[in-house]
Write an enzyme that holds these catalytic residues in place. Sequence first.
Site, short mmCIF file in Angstrom:
data_model
loop_
_atom_site.label_atom_id
_atom_site.label_comp_id
_atom_site.label_asym_id
_atom_site.label_seq_id
_atom_site.Cartn_x
_atom_site.Cartn_y
_atom_site.Cartn_z
N VAL A 37 0.84 -1.20 0.00
CA VAL A 37 0.00 0.00 0.00
C VAL A 37 0.88 1.25 0.00
O VAL A 37 1.88 1.32 0.71
CB VAL A 37 -0.92 0.00 1.24
CG1 VAL A 37 -1.79 1.24 1.26
CG2 VAL A 37 -1.78 -1.26 1.26
N ASP A 38 0.50 2.23 -0.83
CA ASP A 38 1.18 3.53 -0.90
C ASP A 38 2.59 3.45 -1.49
O ASP A 38 3.40 4.35 -1.28
CB ASP A 38 1.26 4.20 0.48
CG ASP A 38 -0.11 4.58 1.01
OD1 ASP A 38 -1.00 4.85 0.19
OD2 ASP A 38 -0.29 4.59 2.24
N GLY A 40 3.00 3.62 -4.62
CA GLY A 40 2.95 4.52 -5.78
C GLY A 40 2.53 3.87 -7.07
O GLY A 40 2.87 4.38 -8.15
N CYS A 115 -3.07 -3.15 -9.61
CA CYS A 115 -3.63 -4.10 -8.65
C CYS A 115 -3.57 -3.56 -7.23
O CYS A 115 -2.63 -2.87 -6.86
CB CYS A 115 -2.86 -5.42 -8.72
SG CYS A 115 -3.05 -6.25 -10.31
N PRO A 116 -4.59 -3.89 -6.40
CA PRO A 116 -4.63 -3.38 -5.04
C PRO A 116 -3.52 -3.96 -4.17
O PRO A 116 -3.10 -5.10 -4.36
CB PRO A 116 -6.01 -3.81 -4.53
CG PRO A 116 -6.37 -4.98 -5.38
CD PRO A 116 -5.75 -4.73 -6.72
N HIS A 118 -3.67 -3.98 -0.61
CA HIS A 118 -4.13 -4.52 0.66
C HIS A 118 -4.31 -6.04 0.58
O HIS A 118 -4.75 -6.57 -0.43
CB HIS A 118 -5.47 -3.88 1.06
CG HIS A 118 -5.32 -2.49 1.59
ND1 HIS A 118 -4.97 -1.44 0.78
CD2 HIS A 118 -5.47 -1.99 2.85
CE1 HIS A 118 -4.92 -0.32 1.51
NE2 HIS A 118 -5.22 -0.64 2.76
N ASN A 169 10.64 2.98 -6.11
CA ASN A 169 9.94 4.25 -6.34
C ASN A 169 10.25 5.26 -5.23
O ASN A 169 10.79 4.93 -4.19
CB ASN A 169 8.43 3.97 -6.43
CG ASN A 169 7.66 5.14 -7.00
OD1 ASN A 169 8.22 5.99 -7.70
ND2 ASN A 169 6.38 5.21 -6.69
N SER A 547 -30.02 -34.36 3.99
CA SER A 547 -29.28 -33.79 2.84
C SER A 547 -29.57 -32.29 2.71
O SER A 547 -30.26 -31.86 1.79
CB SER A 547 -29.62 -34.54 1.55
OG SER A 547 -31.01 -34.68 1.36
#
EC number: 2.7.7.4
Length: 636
Positions: A37-38, A40, A115-116, A118, A169, A547
């Site tokens: 995260v963060d 960049g 892409c995220p 977290h 970065n 079932s």
Amino acid sequence: MSEPIYQTDALIAEDIEAYLDQHRNKTMLRFITCGSVDDGKSTLIGRLLYDSKMIFEDQLAALESDSKRVGTQGQEIDFALLVDGLAAEREQGITIDVAYRFFGTEKRKFIVADCPGHEQYTRNMVTGASTADLAVILVDARKGVLVQTRRHSYLCHLIGIRNVVLAVNKMDLVDYSQEVFDKIVADYSAFASSIGIESFTAIPISGFRGDNITLAPSANTPWYAGPSLVDHLETVELRTAADAEKPFRLPVQWVNRPNLDFRGFAGLVATGRIAPGDPVRVLPSGKTTSVERIVTLEGDLGEAVAGQSVTLTFADEIDCSRGNVIAAAGDPPEVADQFEATVVWMADDAMHVGRGYWLKLATQTVSATVAQPKYEIDVNSLEHLAAKTLELNQIGVVELTTDKPIVFENYAQSRALGGFILIDKLTNATVAAGMLHFSLRRSQNVHWQPTDIGRDHHAALKNQTPKVLWFTGLSGSGKSTIANEVEKRLALMNRHTFLLDGDNVRHGLNKDLGFTETDRIENIRRVGEVARLMADAGLIVLTAFISPFRAEREMVRAMLPAGEFVEIFVDTPLEVAEARDVKGLYKKARAGELKNFTGIDSPYEPPENPDIVVDTVTMTAQEAAQHIVDRLLPLK
């Protein structure tokens, strides 16, 4: 004397056509940006879009306005806002969904997935990585290699991405220090080698300032002599180029039969190359022939290579349909029905061991069951952990079994024939992504033994059509009582029957099973297999089981020929069943002495479209039984 104006126009038209041709024939690179995260990621992609002139004037004006609104000082632009499209992303300053963006340079076109970072969005990151040729792993120069850096690197390697860029970065925030850069590269190199990443390209960048992003080398890093990020992206070898040198594989997507004079087999060439006259093998049948023509909308081709969509025609009339794989005759892929695989679980509900899921691999779709994981992988430490199931975002190694053989290859060798998804049969939601390792030896050693006396002969001897009468309902609904009454009536009609009762089979066949959700699924799977064998023997089988899950009832239905599975819903409200409480089970469940009891602390999923419904509030057991027999008549 000047040239005629029409000649000048013709030259301009030629130049335009040549320009369009050049851009039309550019290669395409798909890559992802990932990391913690963060670090960049969104800022970097925004910079790439900005520098490649892929932003319209109104977008730029809106970007400048948004940058001021979110607090960017002066005239500087917050490039991340170009990519963080969701309102929640802008509010939180994070990436949640996978954002796909397109841009191009003079040499190549690009599709990039942001892409995220977290951990809870791991499934989103895996989705973005599944089609990528290259991964840009970002590291904040101030923080170095973090847990998510290692996590995403492992996932990228697991997904099969072999081109990795380590983009260090925010170098502007560490005064472009070579010492900081070298230390991060050394730390990452040690980790990368431990997970099997053999090589990577490290580049010091500043997404915010633009250092080493475009082709121009940055004056702020005179100690760095490598390529800029864009230069590397423009020259890296594409996966399709490597795929073209592998054995030929084409999963058949569609049988093209516009008229009686043409029959072709359409699909995307996954790997290799093919030409008219080349011998091929159609799997899983194994029949061989040769390619007669390679047909496209633009005309016949002399050769097709990986990445091209074509229609093949054969020199001989052999059976071939959607889901089959056309392969090089002398180097075919394997066919099997039991495998070891790595699975990334992507659903909110945990994996149900033993439950049937649809497995989709290339153009093949089969039913598959997953065994208890061999182990879960802690991607932060790479430790192997014991696990009974897999939860959202967890990764594990499992064994799975399909209901019929499929054509496959190891995922490292072929994404197309080694990568699969699992789909929930009831909701049609994708619940997992997986990578096949190898077939299990027992799948090669165990074969169906042909017999001369088949199920039709067994049924004819008994002068009846085999059936499985599946009674389902809450405990205390009257399933066993009604099933017993139905069997007595069928016996009076000289029908050959057998009753499988839920309590009775737990004294023997299923005595090792408890009442957890996993054990309930396995209980029904075993009973379904026994009922199928009895139906093969020509019997009318009655089963009385709670079932509780629709998926397992549908699994048993799928085991039998169409029309032989009859779902009978013994519809009794919970309060009525609990008031009866013949065995005292509800009382124990309410007191907390009996866990996982259906209707109390474990769900019951009533049938949505049962074949027969009986209401035991208004019917006696004898009336319900007669109603069922009347619905089943005429019985052969």
